[in-house]
Design an enzyme around this catalytic site. Structure first.
Site, short mmCIF file in Angstrom:
data_model
loop_
_atom_site.label_atom_id
_atom_site.label_comp_id
_atom_site.label_asym_id
_atom_site.label_seq_id
_atom_site.Cartn_x
_atom_site.Cartn_y
_atom_site.Cartn_z
N HIS A 81 -65.28 -59.90 41.13
CA HIS A 81 -64.16 -60.18 42.04
C HIS A 81 -62.86 -59.84 41.33
CE1 HIS A 81 -61.73 -62.18 45.08
NE2 HIS A 81 -61.02 -62.66 44.08
N ASP A 160 -62.54 -71.93 54.55
CA ASP A 160 -61.52 -71.17 53.82
C ASP A 160 -60.66 -70.37 54.78
OD1 ASP A 160 -60.21 -70.01 51.47
OD2 ASP A 160 -61.14 -68.17 52.18
N ARG A 167 -52.38 -72.46 54.67
CA ARG A 167 -51.66 -72.36 53.39
C ARG A 167 -50.61 -71.28 53.45
NH1 ARG A 167 -56.03 -70.98 49.43
NH2 ARG A 167 -54.33 -70.94 47.91
N SER A 182 -60.76 -71.46 47.22
CA SER A 182 -60.81 -70.37 48.18
C SER A 182 -61.65 -69.20 47.65
CB SER A 182 -59.37 -69.93 48.47
OG SER A 182 -59.34 -68.74 49.18
N LYS A 186 -66.18 -68.55 48.44
CA LYS A 186 -66.69 -67.32 49.07
C LYS A 186 -67.72 -66.65 48.16
CE LYS A 186 -62.33 -66.08 49.74
NZ LYS A 186 -60.98 -65.82 50.17
#
Ligand code: URA
Length: 434
Positions: A81, A160, A167, A182, A186
């Site tokens: 990621h 999320d 947010r 968050s 995922k």
């Protein structure tokens, strides 16, 4: 559970219990806790923080708000990621490269919102590429090919999706526990047993300072480990665009060029970073020493195996690389900028370049905007290159009409600093967290 009491407790700086966090997130996802109470709790978390245990509970509750995948393959699974950058086409190299080393890569990715496109936007410039697979098709492609990159569906972490939208409009994005909840929820729901994070800092990154990026990287790694996954992070420099192409189709073309002919660029900082990220995935997933994983990744990049994996993934998603080659040749409006003095390229401001690419049409302001696949910037120089008056610095491109090219070119010019010396950086890696 009384939502107000939980908000009061966090506002006073006290740690929330696991059940309180779980029930709050469940109630919010089910629509029983209204947005204003979730926003109030998010603000209290922003101001008061969370302990590691609370962050792990928040992540777990968000992960469980939707479908969680699990993999029964005969090879280990891993995903990378990135917190996002400018010219960040690294996934297009890292993921097929790890797959070429016999690590399965289930990668749920995103469309971009803001200055640049996301990995899905880039892949969707390949005619026919379906980046909206169902989760069942996603699982089939991963098991048949070894790698799939597709957009996360609404079935994964709906909490999320709802919370991030709040947010975004309540000034509560900048909170490490909320960011970790968050991102990690995922990635955990995706089910890979190894997670590697590329946490970027600098002008073109979400985290502006090294310190904040290191804090986020540490929190992501410890959260992933607390959830039973193998994890590592690299904190990397995102002050300068990665590679030469910034846009969408041009980034895919650059990644393909690297996969097709890696030898001359294997030591370039962005390519070296890609190899290192794959090596970490392979080392952790296969439980082999990092040096051995590095040697394997280099071999699989240089012998064309990573290219074959990329092609197989594109084909499995319905993409046509011959049509993509034709798309690149379509006429576009272009503008070149040149150096006005001699010296060495000592800085290329990633944020300024990203703003120009956005202005040309490479990004989207709101989810419903469409991207110009051919819009973007291609750099003719890298940090440390010598230039003289008239040397090409970069080319701006867009389709449709030439409007805005000249003013974008004037902005792009301001992204370059040419000095008597300096510039070159040998490695983008600032810190390793394992
Ligand atoms: N990216 C995410 O997915 N979530 C955040 O909170 C911040 C960045």
């Amino acid at each position: 559970m009384i939502a107000k009491l939980i908000i009061d407790k966090k506002r006073e700086g006290r740690a929330l219990g696991s059940a309180e966090i779980r029930e709050f997130i469940e109630g919010f996802t089910a629509g029983e806790i209204p947005d204003y109470q979730m926003s109030a709790l998010a603000m209290a978390i922003c101001c008061r923080g969370m302990t590691e245990r609370e962050t792990a509970d928040l992540t777990d509750a968000m992960m469980r708000s939707g479908r969680c995948l699990d993999w029964t393959l005969d090879i280990p699974t891993a995903d990378k990621h990135s917190t996002g950058g400018v010219g960040d086409k690294l996934s297009l190299i890292v993921q097929p490269l790890a797959a070429a080393c016999a690590v399965a890569v289930p990668s749920l990715t995103g469309r971009g919102l803001g200055l640049t496109g996301g990995t899905a936007d880039k892949l969707e410039t390949i005619p026919g590429y379906n980046a909206s697979l169902s989760l069942d098709d996603f699982q089939r492609v991963v098991s048949d090919v070894g790698v799939s990159m597709t957009v996360q569906t609404g079935e994964i972490t709906p909490a999320d999706k709802k919370l991030y939208a709040l947010r975004d409009v309540t000034g509560t994005v900048a909170s490490i526990p909320l960011i970790v909840g968050s991102i990690l929820s995922k990635k955990l729901a995706e089910g890979a047993s190894t997670l590697v994070f590329d946490v970027k800092w600098g002008l073109g990154a979400f985290m502006k300072t090294k310190e904040d990026a290191c804090e986020l990287a540490r929190a992501l790694v410890s959260g992933a480990k607390a959830a039973g996954r193998k994890a590592a992070a690299l904190v990397t420099d995102m002050n300068t665009p990665l590679g030469r192409a910034i846009g969408n189709a041009n980034e895919v073309a650059e990644a393909l060029d690297i996969l097709k002919n890696p030898e001359p660029v294997a030591d370039r900082a962005d390519v070296a970073l890609s190899i290192e990220l794959s090596s970490l995935m392979v080392s952790l997933a296969k439980e082999i020493p990092l040096d051995e994983a590095r040697a394997l990744c280099r071999e699989k990049l240089l012998d064309g195996s990573a290219l074959e994996k990329f092609k197989a993934m594109v084909a499995a998603h319905g993409g046509d690389l011959d049509k993509f080659a034709k798309l690149l040749e379509q006429p576009k409006f272009k503008f070149k900028i040149q150096a006005m003095r001699s010296g060495v390229v000592s800085a290329i401001d990633a944020e300024k370049v990203a703003r120009v690419a956005f202005k040309l049409g490479a990004g989207r302001e709101k989810a419903s905007d469409t991207i110009d696949p051919l819009a973007g910037v291609t750099l003719d120089v890298q940090l440390g290159d010598k230039v003289s008056i008239g040397s090409p610095l970069a080319t701006l491109e867009k389709s449709g009409c030439p409007d805005g090219l000249e003013s974008a070119a004037a902005d792009l010019f301001k992204a370059f600093t040419i000095s008597p010396s300096g510039g070159k950086i040998d490695s983008l890696i600032f810190e390793r967290i394992v």
